[in-house]
Design a protein around this motif. Structure first.
Motif, PDB file in Angstrom:
ATOM      1  N   ASP A   1      -4.980 122.210 115.236  1.00  0.00           N
ATOM      2  CA  ASP A   1      -4.548 121.487 114.036  1.00  0.00           C
ATOM      3  C   ASP A   1      -4.919 120.009 114.116  1.00  0.00           C
ATOM      4  N   ALA A   2      -4.759 119.417 115.296  1.00  0.00           N
ATOM      5  CA  ALA A   2      -5.088 118.002 115.458  1.00  0.00           C
ATOM      6  C   ALA A   2      -6.567 117.753 115.189  1.00  0.00           C
ATOM      7  N   GLU A   3      -7.413 118.616 115.731  1.00  0.00           N
ATOM      8  CA  GLU A   3      -8.851 118.443 115.522  1.00  0.00           C
ATOM      9  C   GLU A   3      -9.224 118.643 114.057  1.00  0.00           C
ATOM     10  N   GLU A   4      -8.534 119.570 113.394  1.00  0.00           N
ATOM     11  CA  GLU A   4      -8.806 119.790 111.966  1.00  0.00           C
ATOM     12  C   GLU A   4      -8.402 118.565 111.151  1.00  0.00           C
ATOM     13  N   ILE A   5      -7.227 118.000 111.459  1.00  0.00           N
ATOM     14  CA  ILE A   5      -6.761 116.807 110.743  1.00  0.00           C
ATOM     15  C   ILE A   5      -7.734 115.651 110.941  1.00  0.00           C
ATOM     16  N   LEU A   6      -8.075 115.380 112.186  1.00  0.00           N
ATOM     17  CA  LEU A   6      -8.937 114.232 112.477  1.00  0.00           C
ATOM     18  C   LEU A   6     -10.348 114.424 111.932  1.00  0.00           C
ATOM     19  N   SER A   7     -10.783 115.675 111.819  1.00  0.00           N
ATOM     20  CA  SER A   7     -12.126 115.928 111.276  1.00  0.00           C
ATOM     21  C   SER A   7     -12.219 115.568 109.796  1.00  0.00           C
ATOM     22  N   LYS A   8     -11.069 115.506 109.123  1.00  0.00           N
ATOM     23  CA  LYS A   8     -11.051 115.173 107.694  1.00  0.00           C
ATOM     24  C   LYS A   8     -11.074 113.665 107.441  1.00  0.00           C
ATOM     25  N   ILE A   9     -10.928 112.886 108.498  1.00  0.00           N
ATOM     26  CA  ILE A   9     -10.838 111.429 108.340  1.00  0.00           C
ATOM     27  C   ILE A   9     -12.183 110.799 108.680  1.00  0.00           C
ATOM     28  N   ASP A  10     -12.818 110.237 107.694  1.00  0.00           N
ATOM     29  CA  ASP A  10     -14.071 109.515 107.913  1.00  0.00           C
ATOM     30  C   ASP A  10     -13.720 108.041 108.129  1.00  0.00           C
ATOM     31  N   PHE A  11     -13.415 107.695 109.380  1.00  0.00           N
ATOM     32  CA  PHE A  11     -13.000 106.328 109.680  1.00  0.00           C
ATOM     33  C   PHE A  11     -14.080 105.320 109.293  1.00  0.00           C
ATOM     34  N   ASP A  12     -15.328 105.682 109.489  1.00  0.00           N
ATOM     35  CA  ASP A  12     -16.412 104.758 109.141  1.00  0.00           C
ATOM     36  C   ASP A  12     -16.427 104.471 107.644  1.00  0.00           C
ATOM     37  N   ALA A  13     -16.287 105.521 106.828  1.00  0.00           N
ATOM     38  CA  ALA A  13     -16.330 105.336 105.378  1.00  0.00           C
ATOM     39  C   ALA A  13     -15.126 104.541 104.881  1.00  0.00           C
ATOM     40  N   TRP A  14     -13.958 104.817 105.440  1.00  0.00           N
ATOM     41  CA  TRP A  14     -12.751 104.134 104.989  1.00  0.00           C
ATOM     42  C   TRP A  14     -12.713 102.676 105.457  1.00  0.00           C
ATOM     43  N   ILE A  15     -13.112 102.425 106.691  1.00  0.00           N
ATOM     44  CA  ILE A  15     -12.881 101.108 107.292  1.00  0.00           C
ATOM     45  C   ILE A  15     -14.113 100.215 107.249  1.00  0.00           C
ATOM     46  N   TYR A  16     -15.251 100.752 107.641  1.00  0.00           N
ATOM     47  CA  TYR A  16     -16.421  99.897 107.836  1.00  0.00           C
ATOM     48  C   TYR A  16     -17.354  99.842 106.626  1.00  0.00           C
ATOM     49  N   ALA A  17     -17.388 100.883 105.831  1.00  0.00           N
ATOM     50  CA  ALA A  17     -18.332 100.930 104.712  1.00  0.00           C
ATOM     51  C   ALA A  17     -17.838 100.075 103.548  1.00  0.00           C
ATOM     52  N   PRO A  18     -18.755  99.452 102.815  1.00  0.00           N
ATOM     53  CA  PRO A  18     -18.354  98.710 101.613  1.00  0.00           C
ATOM     54  C   PRO A  18     -18.118  99.656 100.447  1.00  0.00           C
ATOM     55  N   GLY A  19     -17.600  99.085  99.365  1.00  0.00           N
ATOM     56  CA  GLY A  19     -17.469  99.857  98.134  1.00  0.00           C
ATOM     57  C   GLY A  19     -16.092 100.439  97.921  1.00  0.00           C
ATOM     58  N   LEU A  20     -16.024 101.360  96.969  1.00  0.00           N
ATOM     59  CA  LEU A  20     -14.768 101.996  96.600  1.00  0.00           C
ATOM     60  C   LEU A  20     -14.278 102.913  97.717  1.00  0.00           C
ATOM     61  N   PRO A  21     -12.965 103.183  97.769  1.00  0.00           N
ATOM     62  CA  PRO A  21     -12.462 104.128  98.774  1.00  0.00           C
ATOM     63  C   PRO A  21     -13.164 105.471  98.650  1.00  0.00           C
ATOM     64  N   PRO A  22     -13.428 106.149  99.768  1.00  0.00           N
ATOM     65  CA  PRO A  22     -14.163 107.420  99.705  1.00  0.00           C
ATOM     66  C   PRO A  22     -13.392 108.536  99.023  1.00  0.00           C
ATOM     67  N   ILE A  23     -12.080 108.408  98.962  1.00  0.00           N
ATOM     68  CA  ILE A  23     -11.241 109.409  98.297  1.00  0.00           C
ATOM     69  C   ILE A  23     -10.287 108.685  97.355  1.00  0.00           C
ATOM     70  N   THR A  24     -10.192 109.159  96.128  1.00  0.00           N
ATOM     71  CA  THR A  24      -9.315 108.539  95.139  1.00  0.00           C
ATOM     72  C   THR A  24      -7.902 109.081  95.283  1.00  0.00           C
ATOM     73  N   VAL A  25      -6.951 108.182  95.426  1.00  0.00           N
ATOM     74  CA  VAL A  25      -5.542 108.564  95.505  1.00  0.00           C
ATOM     75  C   VAL A  25      -4.943 108.444  94.108  1.00  0.00           C
ATOM     76  N   ASP A  26      -4.299 109.497  93.645  1.00  0.00           N
ATOM     77  CA  ASP A  26      -3.793 109.557  92.269  1.00  0.00           C
ATOM     78  C   ASP A  26      -2.359 109.041  92.204  1.00  0.00           C
ATOM     79  N   PHE A  27      -2.135 108.003  91.384  1.00  0.00           N
ATOM     80  CA  PHE A  27      -0.790 107.467  91.193  1.00  0.00           C
ATOM     81  C   PHE A  27      -0.346 107.563  89.732  1.00  0.00           C
ATOM     82  N   GLU A  28      -0.974 108.434  88.969  1.00  0.00           N
ATOM     83  CA  GLU A  28      -0.620 108.527  87.557  1.00  0.00           C
ATOM     84  C   GLU A  28       0.780 109.117  87.380  1.00  0.00           C
ATOM     85  N   THR A  29       1.471 108.616  86.358  1.00  0.00           N
ATOM     86  CA  THR A  29       2.795 109.109  85.987  1.00  0.00           C
ATOM     87  C   THR A  29       2.842 109.238  84.471  1.00  0.00           C
TER      88      THR A  29
END
Length: 434
Positions: A255-283
């Motif tokens: 399970d740990a390896e599956e969870i960590l495999s879903k996290i693209d640390f490079d895309a989230w932290i080091y890459a420029p631009g918009l977040p790689p995944i959109t978090v929905d806060f609509e109400t």
């Protein structure tokens, strides 16, 4: 005759958190550990505005670990202060802009309280890692806001601020390194990268991590993180390693390896631009605000019900309403802007979060033309950069000579940091978002 004051700080802090204030000030106790400080003529208003300060502190503490600093004091500074707040331990500095009289900006105080853990207890080791201060603080702020004011209130706040950061990223350019959570300055002053990006993109990243491990585990991780790194300055590699180790401790290897495999640390932290995944806060409330704004854009608004609906909105929902107009500015001409202004009685609004956004619409649409009297009055009354810089940008785009004349008139009022930031927007090299 000489008079001496002494103060001893027994908890280690970073040098940037040292601050001194002096003046004709009075202090009022709010709770067992919480106080407000202001000039005497403002103390009743300030004490009423932050009557729940102890509750805010207690809830943030409940979510994390025991509050380290003994007491929490909030000092309201003169209106030239360029920020909403500054989290100096034991003495938060705050703008009078967060004291409109209706408790609609108390989330700024909650944010500064949250810094007692993220930023003050565990600190980024340089400004490239600034999101470790602000992203984590925003995460704790929003959890505290949710538990006190409700899920919808928190989501509306997140939606509004995430829209702001979306515009900022587009203004910088999607490939600009300053849109990364790990900007590389290469000799550029860190203030050039000062934006909402480390706050909101960092917050979205932590929300995404929480979606993978669950809220209970995420809060437990934050408590472990605080205990492990207390009184130290860290960088993003410390965070990544500690999070990865935590996941391996709490989950099976598979399970740990599956969870960590879903996290693209490079895309989230080091890459420029918009977040790689959109978090929905609509109400539903968010959709109501957008639908009302769209009804004006489509010339289908009902005058009576529109005013009633708008008056029922929170400050953040009003901000989302106006942001939708900004996002569709090409449709909003001077006649439409005047109609919206009159119908919704926008001249009665007192919160700067609403006023500065509306001034952008008014100036860009031509409803407010040079010499921009109401904008001139607004930017001459408050020095908070979040408010005044976008208004100056709108005036500059409409009439550069008048915008510069207004700045020259008010320059002596502003803090040096604000002066530099406003001067920068008169350069062709700097873009400021709406």
């Amino acid at each position: 005759m000489s008079r001496y004051s002494t103060f001893e700080m027994n908890i280690p802090v970073q040098s940037y958190l040292l601050a001194i204030a002096s003046g004709n000030l009075v202090e009022r106790r709010i709770g067992n550990r919480t106080f407000v400080i202001s000039e005497p003529e403002e103390i009743e208003k300030v004490a009423n505005e932050f009557s729940e300060l102890e509750d805010f502190l207690s809830e943030a503490e409940r979510l994390t670990i025991p509050y380290e600093w003994g007491v929490y004091k909030l000092l309201i500074l003169p209106p030239s202060f360029p920020f909403g707040g500054m989290e100096n331990p034991l003495l938060t500095f705050a703008s009078p802009a967060i004291v409109p009289g209706d408790k609609s900006s108390v989330d700024v105080a909650i944010h500064e309280i949250a810094h007692s853990w993220f930023g003050n207890l565990v600190t980024n080791n340089n400004w490239t890692n600034f999101w470790l201060n602000e992203g984590f603080t925003t995460f704790l702020e929003r959890k505290t806001v949710r538990n006190i004011f409700g899920e919808d209130f928190m989501k509306v706040t997140a939606k509004l601020e995430n829209q702001t950061v979306y515009f900022e990223i587009l203004d910088y350019g999607l490939e600009n390194g300053f849109t990364s959570l790990h900007p590389v300055f290469n000799g550029t002053h860190p203030d050039e990268a000062l934006s909402d990006i480390p706050y909101e993109k960092g917050f979205q990243f932590l929300i995404y991590l929480e979606s993978l491990i669950g809220e209970d585990y995420m809060l437990e991780f934050l408590r472990s993180y605080l205990k492990n790194f207390a009184y130290t300055s860290i960088d993003v590699t410390n965070f990544i390693s500690f999070f990865s180790e935590y996941v391996h401790q709490k989950f099976t290897t598979t399970d740990a390896e599956e969870i960590l495999s879903k996290i693209d640390f490079d895309a989230w932290i080091y890459a420029p631009g918009l977040p790689p995944i959109t978090v929905d806060f609509e109400t539903k409330e968010y959709n109501d605000a957008i639908e009302l704004a769209q009804s004006f854009l489509d010339a289908k608004a009902n005058v009576t019900s529109a005013l009633q609906i708008f008056k029922s909105f929170s400050v953040n929902l009003k901000g989302l309403f106006i942001s939708h107009l900004i996002d569709n500015q090409e449709i909003v001409d001077d006649c439409m802007a005047q109609y919206i202004y009159d119908t919704l009685q926008l001249g009665d609004e007192i919160n700067g979060e609403v006023v500065f956004r509306w001034l952008i619409v008014a100036i860009r649409s031509g409803q407010l033309r040079a010499p921009f009297e109401s904008a001139d009055e607004f930017v001459g009354s408050i020095g908070r950069m979040k408010y005044v810089i976008p208004v100056y940008q709108a005036m500059l785009d409409s009439n550069a000579a008048i915008a510069k004349a207004i700045f020259n008139k008010h320059e002596d009022f502003y803090h040096p940091i604000a002066i530099k930031a406003i001067q920068d927007i008169f350069s062709e090299d700097v873009l400021i978002s709406a």
